[in-house]
Design a protein around this motif. Structure first.
Motif, PDB file in Angstrom:
ATOM      1  N   ALA A 157       0.838  -1.203   0.000  1.00 53.65           N
ATOM      2  CA  ALA A 157       0.000   0.000   0.000  1.00 53.65           C
ATOM      3  C   ALA A 157       0.870   1.250   0.000  1.00 53.65           C
ATOM      4  O   ALA A 157       0.603   2.212  -0.724  1.00 53.65           O
ATOM      5  CB  ALA A 157      -0.937  -0.003   1.208  1.00 53.65           C
ATOM      6  N   GLY A 158       1.927   1.250   0.806  1.00 53.09           N
ATOM      7  CA  GLY A 158       2.840   2.387   0.831  1.00 53.09           C
ATOM      8  C   GLY A 158       3.572   2.560  -0.487  1.00 53.09           C
ATOM      9  O   GLY A 158       3.689   3.676  -0.999  1.00 53.09           O
ATOM     10  N   LEU A 159       4.051   1.457  -1.052  1.00 59.14           N
ATOM     11  CA  LEU A 159       4.740   1.515  -2.342  1.00 59.14           C
ATOM     12  C   LEU A 159       3.819   2.057  -3.430  1.00 59.14           C
ATOM     13  O   LEU A 159       4.236   2.856  -4.270  1.00 59.14           O
ATOM     14  CB  LEU A 159       5.250   0.125  -2.738  1.00 59.14           C
ATOM     15  CG  LEU A 159       6.492  -0.390  -2.013  1.00 59.14           C
ATOM     16  CD1 LEU A 159       6.659  -1.888  -2.236  1.00 59.14           C
ATOM     17  CD2 LEU A 159       7.727   0.370  -2.470  1.00 59.14           C
ATOM     18  N   ALA A 160       2.562   1.627  -3.411  1.00 54.74           N
ATOM     19  CA  ALA A 160       1.607   2.055  -4.442  1.00 54.74           C
ATOM     20  C   ALA A 160       1.179   3.511  -4.270  1.00 54.74           C
ATOM     21  O   ALA A 160       0.968   4.218  -5.253  1.00 54.74           O
ATOM     22  CB  ALA A 160       0.382   1.144  -4.418  1.00 54.74           C
ATOM     23  N   ALA A 161       1.051   3.956  -3.036  1.00 58.19           N
ATOM     24  CA  ALA A 161       0.570   5.323  -2.787  1.00 58.19           C
ATOM     25  C   ALA A 161       1.648   6.377  -3.000  1.00 58.19           C
ATOM     26  O   ALA A 161       1.336   7.525  -3.339  1.00 58.19           O
ATOM     27  CB  ALA A 161       0.024   5.434  -1.364  1.00 58.19           C
TER      28      ALA A 161
END
Length: 191
Positions: A157-161
């Motif tokens: 989620a962090g990588l995508a956001a």
């Protein structure tokens, strides 16, 4: 662009909810492992690792932060399950959240090796807490599978956001990183 307000609203809602860390006892070990990282302290740290990795590292190296965190998390959990945890684990976890917030603020200025070392330390601290909370019912393998799966999703989620957040005005990234650091300090004050 429309997803960013939704993401921020979801983070705010999770921050407003009571921390869910150290839950799942009396359930299956897999379920306990899946829900343990959803406490505010663990959730913020794991998403922050993904955000930092995407902001500070390039290419395939972006996966180094999450991979290193998960390896250290597992090693820490083994140590915690063996009883190596101590009374300062909770304050240290809260401090790791504050440090990860600062790492976000200085993502592009912090040398990668130093950032990865801090990620490993944070992972081992969170792992100690995970291992110390091993549920009575079930075994370590199912529990570890659960918390590793949840951790991987939070890192993802962090990588995508991160690319979307970094494309917004810099004040958004500074507010986010400051919010994570402040949450860590608030958690530290309560620990």
């Amino acid at each position: 662009m429309k997803r960013t307000p939704t993401l921020l609203a979801a983070v705010a809602a999770m921050a407003a909810a009571p921390a869910m860390a150290h839950t799942g006892h009396g359930t299956t070990s897999l379920f306990a492992g899946l829900v343990h990282p959803l406490g505010l302290d663990h959730l913020l740290a794991m998403v922050a690792v993904g955000l930092w990795s995407a902001a500070a590292l390039t290419g395939r190296r972006r996966l180094a932060g999450p991979a290193l965190f998960m390896l250290a998390l597992l090693a820490g959990a083994v140590a915690g399950a063996a009883g190596w945890g101590h009374a300062l684990v909770e304050p240290a976890i809260a401090a790791s959240v504050a440090v990860l917030g600062l790492m976000l603020a200085f993502a592009r200025r912090l040398p990668a090796a130093a950032g990865l070392a801090l990620v490993a330390v944070a992972g081992s601290l969170h792992g100690l807490a995970h291992g110390a909370e091993l549920p009575d019912a079930g075994g370590f393998a199912g529990y570890a599978l659960g918390f590793l799966a949840a951790t991987a999703m939070l890192h993802a989620a962090g990588l995508a956001a991160a690319p979307r957040l970094l494309a917004l005005p810099a004040v958004v990234w500074r507010t986010l990183s400051g919010g994570v650091a402040l949450a860590g300090l608030m958690l530290l004050a309560r620990a």
